[in-house]
Scaffold this motif. Structure first.
Motif, PDB file in Angstrom:
ATOM      1  N   ASN A   1       6.823   0.160   1.277  1.00 25.63           N
ATOM      2  CA  ASN A   1       7.624  -0.655   2.205  1.00 25.63           C
ATOM      3  C   ASN A   1       6.750  -1.676   2.923  1.00 25.63           C
ATOM      4  O   ASN A   1       6.558  -1.626   4.140  1.00 25.63           O
ATOM      5  CB  ASN A   1       8.356   0.227   3.222  1.00 25.63           C
TER       6      ASN A   1
ATOM      7  N   LEU B   1       7.805  -8.867   8.450  1.00 31.48           N
ATOM      8  CA  LEU B   1       7.901  -7.914   9.556  1.00 31.48           C
ATOM      9  C   LEU B   1       6.486  -7.448   9.893  1.00 31.48           C
ATOM     10  O   LEU B   1       5.815  -6.827   9.063  1.00 31.48           O
ATOM     11  CB  LEU B   1       8.783  -6.725   9.160  1.00 31.48           C
TER      12      LEU B   1
ATOM     13  N   LEU C   1       8.831  -2.604  14.082  1.00 36.24           N
ATOM     14  CA  LEU C   1       8.733  -3.094  12.697  1.00 36.24           C
ATOM     15  C   LEU C   1       7.477  -2.614  11.992  1.00 36.24           C
ATOM     16  O   LEU C   1       7.377  -2.715  10.760  1.00 36.24           O
ATOM     17  CB  LEU C   1       8.783  -4.621  12.683  1.00 36.24           C
TER      18      LEU C   1
ATOM     19  N   PRO D   1       5.212  -5.224   4.506  1.00 41.11           N
ATOM     20  CA  PRO D   1       5.818  -6.044   5.568  1.00 41.11           C
ATOM     21  C   PRO D   1       6.643  -7.221   5.054  1.00 41.11           C
ATOM     22  O   PRO D   1       7.175  -7.986   5.864  1.00 41.11           O
ATOM     23  CB  PRO D   1       4.596  -6.554   6.354  1.00 41.11           C
TER      24      PRO D   1
ATOM     25  N   THR E   1      15.384  -3.016   4.668  1.00 37.07           N
ATOM     26  CA  THR E   1      15.513  -3.390   3.257  1.00 37.07           C
ATOM     27  C   THR E   1      16.896  -3.039   2.720  1.00 37.07           C
ATOM     28  O   THR E   1      17.518  -3.840   1.997  1.00 37.07           O
ATOM     29  CB  THR E   1      14.435  -2.685   2.411  1.00 37.07           C
TER      30      THR E   1
ATOM     31  N   ASP F   1       3.134  -5.756  10.680  1.00 32.78           N
ATOM     32  CA  ASP F   1       2.664  -4.375  10.516  1.00 32.78           C
ATOM     33  C   ASP F   1       1.757  -3.925  11.660  1.00 32.78           C
ATOM     34  O   ASP F   1       1.441  -2.746  11.775  1.00 32.78           O
ATOM     35  CB  ASP F   1       1.907  -4.260   9.182  1.00 32.78           C
TER      36      ASP F   1
ATOM     37  N   GLU G   1       6.965   1.957   8.653  1.00 35.58           N
ATOM     38  CA  GLU G   1       7.403   1.745   7.274  1.00 35.58           C
ATOM     39  C   GLU G   1       8.833   2.236   7.051  1.00 35.58           C
ATOM     40  O   GLU G   1       9.584   1.671   6.247  1.00 35.58           O
ATOM     41  CB  GLU G   1       6.451   2.431   6.296  1.00 35.58           C
TER      42      GLU G   1
ATOM     43  N   ARG H   1      11.157  -0.427   8.180  1.00 35.14           N
ATOM     44  CA  ARG H   1      11.204  -1.527   7.210  1.00 35.14           C
ATOM     45  C   ARG H   1      12.042  -1.137   6.000  1.00 35.14           C
ATOM     46  O   ARG H   1      12.763  -1.972   5.430  1.00 35.14           O
ATOM     47  CB  ARG H   1       9.783  -1.919   6.792  1.00 35.14           C
TER      48      ARG H   1
END
Length: 542
Positions: free
Chosen positions: A504, A303, A313, A506, A323, A305, A316, A319
């Motif tokens: 978190n 994803l 994305l 990428p 997850t 950054d 954080e 993301r």
């Protein structure tokens, strides 16, 4: 870099022989020839042949340029390296061309004493000048694997059979790196006479791909047709390893269904790319043995950054929501072959492995995190996928479709962009893909290889993750790269992964797969290697 994704180059552009309507003839016994270092050929009556069907991933068999896992299989058979590892344990560094070596106390000087009496297929005896030339060429041509010697300053023949490497910083991974077929040794006189200049003007690759190999391994590559086949024949004067099978034919079969039909018909002896569903259909076939093994590969969702390309994305919190939205157990079940989800970027078996992921799917938590991030109604993003790619029998598209379904339940619309390899790689390498499904196979058996995922490093930059994004993590990586104490290395790699989880990163690791090959029952002594697939010298035909 291996490279992330160098292993995918041209894979879906290659055409299967069976798809072209041709047949693969593999008689069990035939008349073949064996090559000696004097250039003589001996007729071998009733010789043996093994035929391997696979989706070829390489576009060159020049050791200094190859960077694909299956290329290692052929090159490992044709070239001897300074050191090697047995297929059952890639952590066990053993003598090969180097019969012994010493490492200075500061870790900056490696002195290798070479085995005498090794003959190339050209008839010339291998010496330290050849070894120095071949390693220097890897470093100088600036090919995909050149970075592997970034910590090496000088490579010198300090005697007829003595090679000295001087480093600019300690590299505890160096011996492991040198087991790779990239560092196979060949006749330097032939290389110099055919365009080998050891710099970016080097043109020796063209010679390598059009002529028989000039190494000292148990097999000589006698024919290479890019995208079609590779033929290897036993080299009778090989000193370090002795082949038992007379001939290997590696055939490009990009269509895994064609591989299944060919192994069932007895047209090939190995089918390397079957999915778990396909191998399950072969369990009752007495003519086929199913060989299962571990891999060191990890599949992940990247994803971006960089807010310019990653958009939502790059957050954080977003993301973290993704997850928790993913059904890892379901993904592993779909992959089959004992797949599981590692906690982070270090695969099972490597220094600092954290164990399996402790994150379980939590849809409500994912929705709450999205609301915190400012997206209570979700959002959409694009994810690049190579649709026909299935390394280790795990389909990129299968992963993408499963993740797409999972994310839809929390309000995120993941739009799957099916892309040609060239399009995928251009955006991925340039750091402009919003997201991709990808796979990483380590270049060598050491956790230092995984540092490529850190901010500012090769794979990190492909995710728009620059060094200033997390200076503390960068510092941990720099410390781990040069640390030689085993216990301290474990602590550092665990700390790196814990920080990546906490921030978190990428990269969302979704699974580490197993691998199952379908193999003709007549083939014996099959021991898979995670580094080079097969040791051709060990196989026999009953």
């Amino acid at each position: 870099m291996k490279k992330v994704l160098a292993l995918f180059l041209a894979a879906i552009l290659m055409i299967s022989l069976t798809a072209c309507g041709e047949t693969i003839e593999k008689p069990a016994e035939q008349t073949e020839t064996s090559t000696t270092s004097e250039g003589e050929t001996t007729v071998v009556a009733g010789s043996t042949q093994i035929t391997i069907g696979e989706s070829m991933q390489y576009t060159s068999l020049d050791p200094a340029h190859e960077y694909e896992g299956d290329a290692e299989m052929a090159l490992h058979a044709a070239y001897d390296c300074l050191v090697l590892t047995p297929p059952e344990d890639e952590s066990d560094i053993q003598p090969a061309v180097a019969e012994s070596w010493t490492i200075s106390e500061d870790g900056l000087t490696y002195v290798f004493t070479l085995t005498q009496g090794i003959l190339f297929t050209t008839g010339k005896e291998l010496n330290a000048e050849d070894a120095a030339y071949c390693l220097t060429r890897v470093k100088g041509v600036k090919g995909n694997p050149s970075f592997l010697l970034d910590t090496v300053d000088t490579i010198e023949a300090t005697g007829d059979y003595e090679l000295t490497l001087t480093l600019n910083t300690p590299n505890p991974s160096l011996l492991s790196i040198l087991t790779r077929a990239t560092f196979g040794i060949y006749d330097s006189d032939v290389a110099k006479a055919n365009g080998g200049t050891c710099d970016e003007n080097d043109t020796f690759s063209a010679y390598v791909d059009a002529n028989p190999s000039i190494g000292s391994g148990p097999y000589q590559i006698t024919a290479y047709n890019s995208g079609s086949e590779v033929i290897l024949e036993k080299y009778a004067d090989s000193v370090l390893r002795t082949g038992k099978v007379d001939k290997y034919v590696i055939v490009n079969m990009a269509d895994v269904s064609a591989q299944q039909m060919a192994i069932e018909a007895g047209d090939i002896d190995f089918a390397l790319d079957l999915t778990a569903d396909q191998t399950s259909l072969l369990t009752d076939n007495e003519d086929i043995q199913l060989i299962s093994s571990k891999t060191d590969d990890i599949f992940f969702l990247m994803l971006n950054d960089n807010a310019e390309y990653g958009k939502e994305l790059a957050d954080e919190k977003v993301r973290e929501a993704i997850t928790y939205a993913i059904d890892y157990e379901g993904l592993c079940q779909l992959a089959g072959n004992g797949a599981f989800t590692p906690a982070s970027i270090i695969p099972k078996g490597f220094t600092g492995y954290l164990g399996e992921s402790q994150i379980t799917r939590d849809v409500e938590k994912a929705k709450a995190l999205l609301t915190e991030a400012g997206y209570p109604d979700g959002f959409s993003f694009h994810c690049g996928v190579i649709p026909d790619m299935a390394p280790d029998g795990v389909s990129f598209m299968m992963i993408a479709e499963k993740v797409q379904s999972d994310l839809a339940e929390v309000g995120i619309d993941m739009i799957i962009d099916s892309q040609e390899v060239s399009v995928y790689l251009e955006g991925y390498r340039n750091g402009t893909q919003q997201a991709v499904v990808s796979q990483w196979g380590p270049d060598y058996y050491d956790s230092n290889n995984q540092l490529a995922f850190l901010p500012g490093n090769t794979v990190g930059l492909r995710a728009g993750w620059t060094a200033d994004a997390d200076p503390d993590l960068v510092a941990l990586g720099q410390q781990a790269a040069v640390e030689t104490d085993d216990a301290t290395r474990v602590e550092l790699f665990e700390a790196i992964q814990n920080e990546m989880i906490a921030c978190n990163s990428p990269f969302i690791v979704v699974l580490q797969p197993g691998r199952t090959w379908a193999v003709n029952a007549r083939v014996q002594n099959v021991v898979p290697s995670t580094a080079y697939y097969l040791e051709f010298a060990d196989l026999e035909v009953k």
